[in-house]
Design an enzyme around this catalytic site. Structure first.
Site, mmCIF file in Angstrom:
data_model
loop_
_atom_site.group_PDB
_atom_site.id
_atom_site.type_symbol
_atom_site.label_atom_id
_atom_site.label_comp_id
_atom_site.label_asym_id
_atom_site.label_seq_id
_atom_site.Cartn_x
_atom_site.Cartn_y
_atom_site.Cartn_z
ATOM 1 N N GLN A 224 -3.068 -0.264 14.261
ATOM 2 C CA GLN A 224 -3.790 0.688 13.080
ATOM 3 C C GLN A 224 -2.488 0.212 11.776
ATOM 4 O O GLN A 224 -1.625 0.847 12.200
ATOM 5 C CB GLN A 224 -3.397 2.035 13.517
ATOM 6 C CG GLN A 224 -4.148 2.597 12.112
ATOM 7 C CD GLN A 224 -3.853 4.652 12.080
ATOM 8 O OE1 GLN A 224 -2.975 4.445 13.413
ATOM 9 N NE2 GLN A 224 -4.726 5.027 11.186
ATOM 10 N N GLY A 225 -2.748 -0.461 11.456
ATOM 11 C CA GLY A 225 -1.117 -0.797 9.898
ATOM 12 C C GLY A 225 -1.834 0.175 8.531
ATOM 13 O O GLY A 225 -1.804 -0.922 7.660
ATOM 14 N N SER B 112 0.845 2.736 8.330
ATOM 15 C CA SER B 112 2.528 2.930 7.609
ATOM 16 C C SER B 112 3.687 2.115 7.147
ATOM 17 O O SER B 112 3.402 0.665 7.756
ATOM 18 C CB SER B 112 3.456 4.078 8.939
ATOM 19 O OG SER B 112 2.360 4.981 9.118
ATOM 20 N N GLU C 273 -8.694 9.732 14.544
ATOM 21 C CA GLU C 273 -7.697 9.985 14.698
ATOM 22 C C GLU C 273 -7.235 11.252 15.141
ATOM 23 O O GLU C 273 -6.854 11.859 16.415
ATOM 24 C CB GLU C 273 -6.894 9.002 14.629
ATOM 25 C CG GLU C 273 -5.260 8.829 15.009
ATOM 26 C CD GLU C 273 -4.167 7.864 14.205
ATOM 27 O OE1 GLU C 273 -4.606 7.794 12.907
ATOM 28 O OE2 GLU C 273 -3.048 7.975 14.978
ATOM 29 N N GLU D 1 4.357 18.337 10.898
ATOM 30 C CA GLU D 1 4.445 19.019 9.296
ATOM 31 C C GLU D 1 3.106 19.128 8.964
ATOM 32 O O GLU D 1 2.759 19.763 7.678
ATOM 33 C CB GLU D 1 5.408 19.111 8.929
ATOM 34 C CG GLU D 1 7.178 19.359 9.930
ATOM 35 C CD GLU D 1 7.237 18.746 11.263
ATOM 36 O OE1 GLU D 1 6.919 17.443 11.001
ATOM 37 O OE2 GLU D 1 7.400 19.719 11.887
#
Ligand SMILES: Cc1cc2nc3c(=O)[nH]c(=O)nc-3n(C[C@H](O)[C@H](O)[C@H](O)COP(=O)(O)OP(=O)(O)OC[C@H]3O[C@@H](n4cnc5c(N)ncnc54)[C@H](O)[C@@H]3O)c2cc1C
Lengths: 389, 324
Positions: free
Chosen positions: A125-126, A128, A243, A373
């Site tokens: 998974q690209g 970030s 996810e 968070e």
């Protein structure tokens, strides 16, 4: 409400148990390297051949076409028989495949879904980037249209298993001038494309689970767009939904198993004075707390699945992930504490070799797939309707 | 009544910081020669010993300032074991041995085990050490034994990169000194461990606060989000209280107060929780970068974990805290 299985569910569970008894590999999963990939492939293929891959995926793409209830029953049986986890296929099975089922073209579905279920495609998974973590919409990697290709330039970071992957879900900026969420596109990228450079990153447990990935004019056919150009944010949210939602269910179920093992450990090990650790009130209370939390989490997961089965949707999916991530970190911390000074070296014992790295790795649970968070922000804003900060 | 550090104590703390600056652990537990020599030259190992014994007549509170700095830097090197070993040597009248330790020529490893030396022991920083401080927590007892290289049966990988771990055979080890009053050694050790833990807690706070000002997401520094700012505030409360309770305990010991044992245990317990919690949330505050090996955040966590398992473990703390 009932916990008793109906005839159909019972039949499914018995069949699953029966198959798992005969098919769960006897040898342990190798810790790393090509052996590990081979092990995961072999296990995935075996599940496929047995008809157990993609329990809740549509039949036309090779799944079993059953509901989330059966999916949960399957996870429970897997946990019970200590079946291996999806391992290197977790992204492919957990969210790449499910995203394609919802958003992919027929051609894409046929190219990927069957092979994923057969353990033929490892996915990464690209999303970030160094400057875009929690603020995913701030990403800068660009893809420029050139004829019937998109040319990708930029870099991604924290890409889990980039170095082992065949394919990638890549989120890029395609519409110059469009701001933030607008102007993104979701691309399927073969990881062996010319121009991709992968540099592994070492984590606090000494492993290299993820990497920084550089894209130097990587050419990708426009037919690899998932959703329309500029609609990437919507597709990415679908991916994150899986996810943070259903993908966590298997781990939630396994967590109770883990606590059980920690309890056994506490019964076997003794303190300096030769008393079993479990005889210590503080340790016992701690384990009891964890157990109650794990049961509550399990209940929440069941409630979530049941609501989805009845109504087609549920808001509690977003509650499960942060609860799970934080609880599993505490369970592993407790296990590490039981080791005492033996935990100061992974060579100390077989248990130390297992527990210490797993505790250290658990720090990633509350950061990866969106930090705790950010997940709280999502709950506050989207579930509870609180105003944005 | 005054818990404000003296000018000398403040100078000492900043000298320690300077010696250790930029020296996060490189791994393997061996303090670089430069740091070790500077520490010896500044008198870290002689600080708490009486002038008549070749020491600098410092207090335990002075020593605590040094060890807070060592903890904050997550520095490698057997500083604590060497300081304690020198004290045991002095008390046993082994003047040359004490001098070798205080001058930095001899380093001490440490281990927790019964003194009989029957079974192999797990020792910390034994590579490069000439003596081993063996602590028996049950009796309690403490003695110094010789560790020839041949005593090391196996080097083990270490969870904490700031120490090395080895398995030793002590069945033929020569006893060099026996502590007459092991209780004192253990209680001073407990204060200095607490000081290191307080240092870890403070370093984590500082790292988080700096990063919260620097790192931007959603167009502003992450410190603008209350999830982060409140956590930083909680870290600050914990680390300030941790530093203060260490000073309180150290001065209580220095003044031989009757409540010293309870205060030592309080410091030990509180700093342990503060360090573990601050180190944990410091990783979380940094996001994925804090999860990497390259970043120092994990070193603070591992230091806290290692130190938490040092002298005066939880059950001993509980007993001391609840004693009348
Ligand atoms: C084990 C692991 C695996 C990963 N795998 C992948 C992968 O396969 N593919 C991929 O694309 N990414 C992956 N990631 C990256 C992950 O998605 C990001 O690390 C995560 O989204 C946080 O981004 P960041 O690390 O830049 O932290 P930052 O966003 O810089 O966050 C730093 C701190 O600020 C807090 N913060 C930020 N914004 C807010 C806010 N609005 N309100 C309150 N607090 C806030 C965060 O919670 C955190 O505590 C992985 C990360 C880990 C740890």
């Amino acid at each position: 409400m009932r916990l008793e299985l109906n005839a159909r569910e019972r039949e499914f569970r018995d069949r699953a148990a029966d198959w798992l008894v005969k098919n769960v590999p006897a040898q342990a999963r190798p810790p790393s390297g090509p052996d590990l990939v081979a092990f995961d492939r072999e296990w995935q293929l075996r599940q496929y051949d047995g008809g157990w891959a993609g329990v809740s995926w549509p039949r036309e793409y090779g799944g079993a076409g059953l509901s989330l209830t059966e999916q949960i029953l399957w996870y429970e049986q897997c946990a019970l028989f200590d079946a291996p986890e999806p391992g290197v296929f977790s992204i492919a099975l957990g969210h790449a495949g499910p995203t394609l089922i919802v958003e992919g073209t027929e051609e894409q579905k046929h190219r990927h879904l069957g092979p994923i279920l057969r353990g033929e495609q490892v996915w990464a998974q690209g999303f970030s980037e160094p400057g875009a973590g929690s603020d995913l919409a701030g990403l800068r990697t660009r893809a420029q249209l050139d004829g019937d290709e998109l040319v990708v330039r930029g870099s991604k970071i924290w890409t889990t298993r980039a170095h082992l992957s065949d394919w990638q879900e890549l989120l890029v900026r395609t519409e110059p001038g469009a701001r933030r969420h607008r102007g993104l596109s979701f691309l399927i990228v073969p990881m062996d494309s010319p121009g991709i450079d992968i540099r592994p990153i070492v984590t606090m447990d000494g492993d290299t689970p993820f990497a920084e990935v550089f894209y130097d004019d990587v050419r990708v056919p426009v037919t690899n767009l998932v959703g329309r150009r500029g609609d990437g944010w919507k597709v990415a949210m679908t991916t994150l939904g899986f996810e943070r939602g259903t993908m966590t269910l298997g781990s939630v179920i396994r967590l109770r198993r883990l606590i059980e093992r920690v309890r056994v450990l506490a019964g076997e090990r003794c303190d300096r004075r030769g008393r079993p650790l479990l005889a210590d009130g503080e340790t016992a209370a701690r384990l009891a707390d964890l157990e109650s939390e794990a049961v509550a989490l399990y209940a929440l997961a069941l409630a979530f699945v049941s609501e989805v089965v009845h109504t087609g949707r549920s808001a509690s999916g977003t509650l499960i992930r942060p609860f799970f991530a934080e609880l599993s970190q505490r369970v592993k911390r407790t296990a590490a504490d039981l080791l005492g000074r033996e935990g100061l070296s992974v060579d100390g014992s077989r248990q130390a070799a297992e527990i210490v790295p797993s505790y250290l790795y658990s720090f990633g649970h509350t950061i990866g797939t969106g930090t705790s968070e950010v997940q709280r922000n999502v709950i506050a804003e989207r579930v509870l309707g609180l105003p944005r900060a | 009544m005054d818990l404000y550090p003296s000018q000398e104590q403040r100078d000492l703390a900043s000298a320690v910081r300077e010696v250790l600056a930029g020296r996060a652990s490189g791994g393997g537990g061996a303090a670089p020669e430069r740091v070790w020599r500077a520490a010896a030259a500044q008198g870290w190992f002689a600080l708490g010993l009486a002038g008549a014994d070749g020491g600098l007549d410092g207090t335990l509170a002075d020593e605590a300032q040094v060890f807070a700095g060592i903890g904050a830097a997550a520095a490698e090197g057997p500083f604590l074991a060497t300081v304690l070993a020198a004290r045991v040597a002095v008390a046993a009248g082994r003047r040359e041995l004490a001098e070798a330790l205080t001058s930095g020529t001899l380093r001490a490893a440490h281990a927790f085990a019964p003194l009989d030396g029957s079974d192999p022991v797990q020792a910390y920083d034994a590579r490069g050490a000439g003596v081993l401080l063996l602590i028996d927590e049950e009796r309690p007892g403490a003695r110094l034994v010789e560790v020839p290289g041949s005593a090391i049966v196996a080097d083990l990988s270490s969870m904490d990169p700031a120490v090395s771990v080895a398995r030793l055979r002590l069945d033929r080890a020569r006893v060099l000194a026996e502590a007459a009053d092991a209780g004192t050694v253990v209680s001073r050790a407990s204060v200095l461990v607490s000081a290191m833990l307080a240092g870890v807690a403070a370093a984590a706070t500082q790292a988080s606060v700096e990063y919260a000002k620097l790192r931007e997401q959603f167009g502003r520094p992450i410190g603008a989000f209350q999830a982060i700012s409140h956590r930083c505030a909680e870290m600050a409360i914990r680390s300030a209280a941790a530093a203060a309770v260490v000073d309180l305990a150290a001065v209580s010991v220095d003044e031989c107060r009757a409540d010293a044992p309870r205060r030592v245990a309080a410091a030990r317990r509180f700093t342990e929780s503060a360090a573990l919690e601050n180190a944990r949330v410091n990783i979380q505050n940094h996001g994925a970068i804090g999860f990497t090996w390259e970043h120092d955040a994990h070193r603070l966590l591992k230091r806290a974990w290692f130190l938490a398992l040092s002298v005066q473990p939880r059950d001993a703390q509980t007993a001391a805290l609840l004693a009348g």
